[in-house]
Design a protein around this motif. Sequence first.
Motif, PDB file in Angstrom:
ATOM      1  N   ASN A   1      -5.449   9.788   3.596  1.00  0.00           N
ATOM      2  CA  ASN A   1      -4.448   9.775   2.542  1.00  0.00           C
ATOM      3  C   ASN A   1      -4.675  10.905   1.549  1.00  0.00           C
ATOM      4  O   ASN A   1      -3.738  11.548   1.082  1.00  0.00           O
ATOM      5  CB  ASN A   1      -4.455   8.431   1.817  1.00  0.00           C
ATOM      6  CG  ASN A   1      -3.775   7.353   2.646  1.00  0.00           C
ATOM      7  OD1 ASN A   1      -3.039   7.652   3.579  1.00  0.00           O
ATOM      8  ND2 ASN A   1      -4.024   6.106   2.308  1.00  0.00           N
TER       9      ASN A   1
ATOM     10  N   LEU B   1      -3.452  14.052   3.201  1.00  0.00           N
ATOM     11  CA  LEU B   1      -1.991  14.165   3.196  1.00  0.00           C
ATOM     12  C   LEU B   1      -1.482  14.495   1.800  1.00  0.00           C
ATOM     13  O   LEU B   1      -0.583  15.311   1.626  1.00  0.00           O
ATOM     14  CB  LEU B   1      -1.374  12.846   3.662  1.00  0.00           C
ATOM     15  CG  LEU B   1      -1.423  12.596   5.158  1.00  0.00           C
ATOM     16  CD1 LEU B   1      -1.122  11.149   5.464  1.00  0.00           C
ATOM     17  CD2 LEU B   1      -0.422  13.495   5.872  1.00  0.00           C
ATOM     18  N   ALA B   2      -2.086  13.839   0.793  1.00  0.00           N
ATOM     19  CA  ALA B   2      -1.623  14.063  -0.569  1.00  0.00           C
ATOM     20  C   ALA B   2      -1.897  15.489  -1.009  1.00  0.00           C
ATOM     21  O   ALA B   2      -1.195  16.031  -1.855  1.00  0.00           O
ATOM     22  CB  ALA B   2      -2.303  13.069  -1.509  1.00  0.00           C
TER      23      ALA B   2
ATOM     24  N   TYR C   1       4.242   9.641   9.278  1.00  0.00           N
ATOM     25  CA  TYR C   1       4.457  10.961   8.697  1.00  0.00           C
ATOM     26  C   TYR C   1       4.759  12.048   9.722  1.00  0.00           C
ATOM     27  O   TYR C   1       5.193  13.133   9.345  1.00  0.00           O
ATOM     28  CB  TYR C   1       3.255  11.357   7.835  1.00  0.00           C
ATOM     29  CG  TYR C   1       3.016  10.360   6.724  1.00  0.00           C
ATOM     30  CD1 TYR C   1       3.954  10.220   5.692  1.00  0.00           C
ATOM     31  CD2 TYR C   1       1.904   9.538   6.707  1.00  0.00           C
ATOM     32  CE1 TYR C   1       3.766   9.294   4.681  1.00  0.00           C
ATOM     33  CE2 TYR C   1       1.710   8.611   5.694  1.00  0.00           C
ATOM     34  CZ  TYR C   1       2.641   8.488   4.688  1.00  0.00           C
ATOM     35  OH  TYR C   1       2.461   7.570   3.696  1.00  0.00           O
TER      36      TYR C   1
ATOM     37  N   GLN D   1       8.298  12.971   9.615  1.00  0.00           N
ATOM     38  CA  GLN D   1       8.608  13.707   8.383  1.00  0.00           C
ATOM     39  C   GLN D   1       8.108  15.152   8.451  1.00  0.00           C
ATOM     40  O   GLN D   1       8.293  15.909   7.505  1.00  0.00           O
ATOM     41  CB  GLN D   1       7.970  13.004   7.168  1.00  0.00           C
ATOM     42  CG  GLN D   1       8.573  11.646   6.868  1.00  0.00           C
ATOM     43  CD  GLN D   1       7.864  10.933   5.707  1.00  0.00           C
ATOM     44  OE1 GLN D   1       7.155  11.548   4.915  1.00  0.00           O
ATOM     45  NE2 GLN D   1       8.078   9.638   5.601  1.00  0.00           N
ATOM     46  N   GLY D   2       7.401  15.490   9.529  1.00  0.00           N
ATOM     47  CA  GLY D   2       6.987  16.876   9.696  1.00  0.00           C
ATOM     48  C   GLY D   2       5.516  17.148   9.481  1.00  0.00           C
ATOM     49  O   GLY D   2       5.071  18.291   9.579  1.00  0.00           O
ATOM     50  N   ALA D   3       4.744  16.130   9.146  1.00  0.00           N
ATOM     51  CA  ALA D   3       3.334  16.364   8.867  1.00  0.00           C
ATOM     52  C   ALA D   3       2.547  16.654  10.140  1.00  0.00           C
ATOM     53  O   ALA D   3       1.556  17.367  10.108  1.00  0.00           O
ATOM     54  CB  ALA D   3       2.735  15.162   8.147  1.00  0.00           C
TER      55      ALA D   3
ATOM     56  N   GLU E   1      11.723   3.645   9.824  1.00  0.00           N
ATOM     57  CA  GLU E   1      11.520   3.410   8.395  1.00  0.00           C
ATOM     58  C   GLU E   1      12.087   2.083   7.919  1.00  0.00           C
ATOM     59  O   GLU E   1      11.502   1.405   7.086  1.00  0.00           O
ATOM     60  CB  GLU E   1      12.094   4.571   7.566  1.00  0.00           C
ATOM     61  CG  GLU E   1      11.194   5.794   7.628  1.00  0.00           C
ATOM     62  CD  GLU E   1      11.527   6.839   6.571  1.00  0.00           C
ATOM     63  OE1 GLU E   1      12.051   6.459   5.507  1.00  0.00           O
ATOM     64  OE2 GLU E   1      11.260   8.028   6.827  1.00  0.00           O
TER      65      GLU E   1
ATOM     66  N   ASP F   1       6.693  -4.442   5.721  1.00  0.00           N
ATOM     67  CA  ASP F   1       5.847  -4.304   4.529  1.00  0.00           C
ATOM     68  C   ASP F   1       6.213  -5.312   3.453  1.00  0.00           C
ATOM     69  O   ASP F   1       5.371  -5.799   2.720  1.00  0.00           O
ATOM     70  CB  ASP F   1       5.977  -2.892   3.935  1.00  0.00           C
ATOM     71  CG  ASP F   1       5.219  -1.866   4.755  1.00  0.00           C
ATOM     72  OD1 ASP F   1       4.409  -2.280   5.602  1.00  0.00           O
ATOM     73  OD2 ASP F   1       5.444  -0.663   4.547  1.00  0.00           O
ATOM     74  N   LYS F   2       7.497  -5.595   3.362  1.00  0.00           N
ATOM     75  CA  LYS F   2       7.950  -6.476   2.296  1.00  0.00           C
ATOM     76  C   LYS F   2       7.506  -7.914   2.541  1.00  0.00           C
ATOM     77  O   LYS F   2       7.052  -8.592   1.622  1.00  0.00           O
ATOM     78  CB  LYS F   2       9.474  -6.400   2.195  1.00  0.00           C
ATOM     79  CG  LYS F   2      10.043  -7.241   1.067  1.00  0.00           C
ATOM     80  CD  LYS F   2      11.516  -6.925   0.864  1.00  0.00           C
ATOM     81  CE  LYS F   2      12.095  -7.786  -0.235  1.00  0.00           C
ATOM     82  NZ  LYS F   2      13.533  -7.608  -0.375  1.00  0.00           N
TER      83      LYS F   2
END
Lengths: 331, 515
Positions: B82, B85-86, B106, B109-111, B451, B458-459
């Motif tokens: 993390n 990534l950050a 990720y 998203q392109g990571a 997503e 997650d919720k």
Amino acid sequence: MTDLPASSAGSANSAGEQADGASARPMQERLVWLADHFKREWQIYVMLAPMIIWFLLFLYKPMYGLQIAFKDYSIFRGIVESPWVGLEHFETLFNNSQFLRAVKNTVIISALSLIFGFPVPIFLALMFNEILHALYRRTCQTIVYLPHFISTVIIAGIVITAFSPSAGIVNTIIGWIGIEPVYFLIKPEWFRPIFIGSGIWQEAGFSSIIFLAAIAGVNPSLYESAVVDGASRWQMMWKITIPSIMPTIIIMLIIRIGNLMEVGFELIILLYQPATYQTADVINTFIYRQGLQSGQYDLAAAAGLFNAVVAFVLVMAANSVSKRVSRTSLW
Amino acid sequence: MRHLTLASALLTSMAVTTPAIADSHLMIVDDPLELTVHMHHKRYPAYDEDWPVEQEARRLTNIHLKNATVGSNTDNSGEAINLLLASGKLPDIIGTSRIKDVVNQYGPQGAFMPLNDLIEEHAPHLKAFFEKRPDIKAAISAADGNMYYIPYLPDGKYGRAYFIRYDWLDQLGLDLPQNVDEVKAVLEAFRDGDPNGNGLKDEVPYFARQWEELIRLVTLWDGRSSGSDTYHDFYVDSGQIKHPYAGEGYREGVKNLAEWYAEGLIDPEVFTRGSSAREYLLSENLGGMTHDWFASTSGYNRLSSEIDSFVFKAFAPPASISGKRIEEHRRIPIKPDGWAIGGTNKHPVETIKYFDFWFSPEGRNIVNFGVEGVHWTMEDGKAIFTDAILGTGRPVNSQLYELGAQLHARGYFQDYGYEIQWSNEFALEGIALYDEGEYLIDQFLGVAFNEDEQAVYDKYWPSIRTYMLERQQAWILGTGDVEADWDAYMGDLDKMGLNDVLAEMQSAYDRQYGS
């Protein structure tokens, strides 16, 4: 040229009171005085600097990140690029009965540890103060300070062993008086007493230092005149010691109230079980499970923000009550 | 070039190594190429260029990895990735434990770089592997259908097994329990018959290092405790995603386990005794039966030198109430650990070739056993450890970690041959027993959410899981009654969103594995 911004700032401060020309002179004098002051006292400012830098770096700068509580945060997109979602995370939290239970538990555990835990170091300090034999006193102090230096993991191990139904000292003792062993650590009704008790055991001794220091600061002539007047030790304690350290007690109390929402959750995580979540799950452990373990930083930030706001309100309230009642306050 | 490859094939088959010539077919680039790498695992928080395995790989491929690990000061790989990534700057290669969810979230998203086309064109060994194992390809694919990481693939099937004190059975004149009723009778005999002979009723009939291994016993009532090697996981029942803690067999199992617990057949401290339970209860001659790993549990037979006639061996899974014998736990064929290519890597082709190197026969031996001629030699086509490894008396796996072999933050295919060479005879005997009976069942290999699905999961899921575990412990401990509470429990699960979670998992599962 140099005093131009200063004078305009001065005029802004004293808006409507004086003409520009009149305020420029005292401003210049003040600058000279400031320069002198820095030249004379620079060592003090150098010593202050690390603390200020620490505050800026570790307390003010992270506040920028609080906005993720209102965003659908993706680590890779970063704080700025993540889209806003408004109060969605707060809605999720307040619709979650486990979060509400965690809030309730936090308040109960904190309030109980305040009620039972706060007076203990004061008692200890008063008791140490009454011990006249220096070596005996130092030995006692060392014994009660020691647990403070043990790591939380070890404390949890000691607690689990002490309360174990088969080998624990607690069950052995209650076994002598014919009571069946109790599996304390999985009973929700026992979690709070055990947690608060072990907290007191660990920290009371060390926290008593500040009160001992306050007692040491009491003017000895007060005691001397009390002795002349024939006061007993008991009376001296009630009439001199306690009133003298009252401001310290109040300040410590306000600080404690400010930390009310900050339950030491490492020990909880080490001690709790699903069977005891009912009484043991606090906001921080909830955040840990819900937010960090499953990577929902935005939700965790929302819960943390809520926690901080409540703590802020509490400390403001405590301060203003204390200001009114005892005229002692943090600010 | 052709002739070199031929020569090397010949040389390898003759088990003669003259490295400089023999291995040049593995060269990826003519001039050394440097790639940066983040490699984090709690056993080795940074990449080390000096690992013998790395030196060997460098010599063979001409790819030089340079350490660029972020977060080496923590042993929590999740935090480290993390942080990485950050920071916004990804190295060329990212290897870590628990990489799967990160790349699947990720990567789109392109990571991270999608690997499918690269593998197709440049990685013959990986391509061949995935053609042979389409299930693994499906399991590591993200919601967009792309693969974003090359996993660490454990070899060997067996994990945990039922273990019992054979000598206690002999002493009490009992046979190995063949079904759930006999298990109960044996545990009762352990409790009452004083098999350790000290005159005290201090035996702990069933114990477990992880209290979840108590819940595992619900399989004896045709329930399930988990679908994978992760506790409390979902499982697949003929194409349908279900959760074990919402099934009838589970209800029946928990009801009975609560009775066993109340009758003292189960360690009363099972929830808090923790990881030292096995060590303590076996060496104190107190524990009777458990469900634990083959290799490490078999190792306790060394206690026979201290405790008379001590024999603690695996036995076949007892038949459930419906007569089924299953072993729910097994080694999962794919771990969520491995490595991926950073989205900004300028040399994706060389990188995928480098990943492919570790799946070549030569690379696979190096990553499993170490350096040929030093740590192992080829005998009859098999890599056999030399005395440099086996002669030290230290655990083989920790020695290998120090060489840079068997690193799970690297994508590679484990060779069970590495473990069998130092497994204890009792473990091998138990594994043979389980092999014969074919008790293993299929595992749920996880799904990759898009997503929207992720948001629903997650919720709701963390709260549902918490609630399930709370009720589970309460029932076992007798502070609740599973029969009386069951309908309300199922109602609560529905209200808390279990069916929404299951629906999202189902749609992800169907997309990924084809319904």
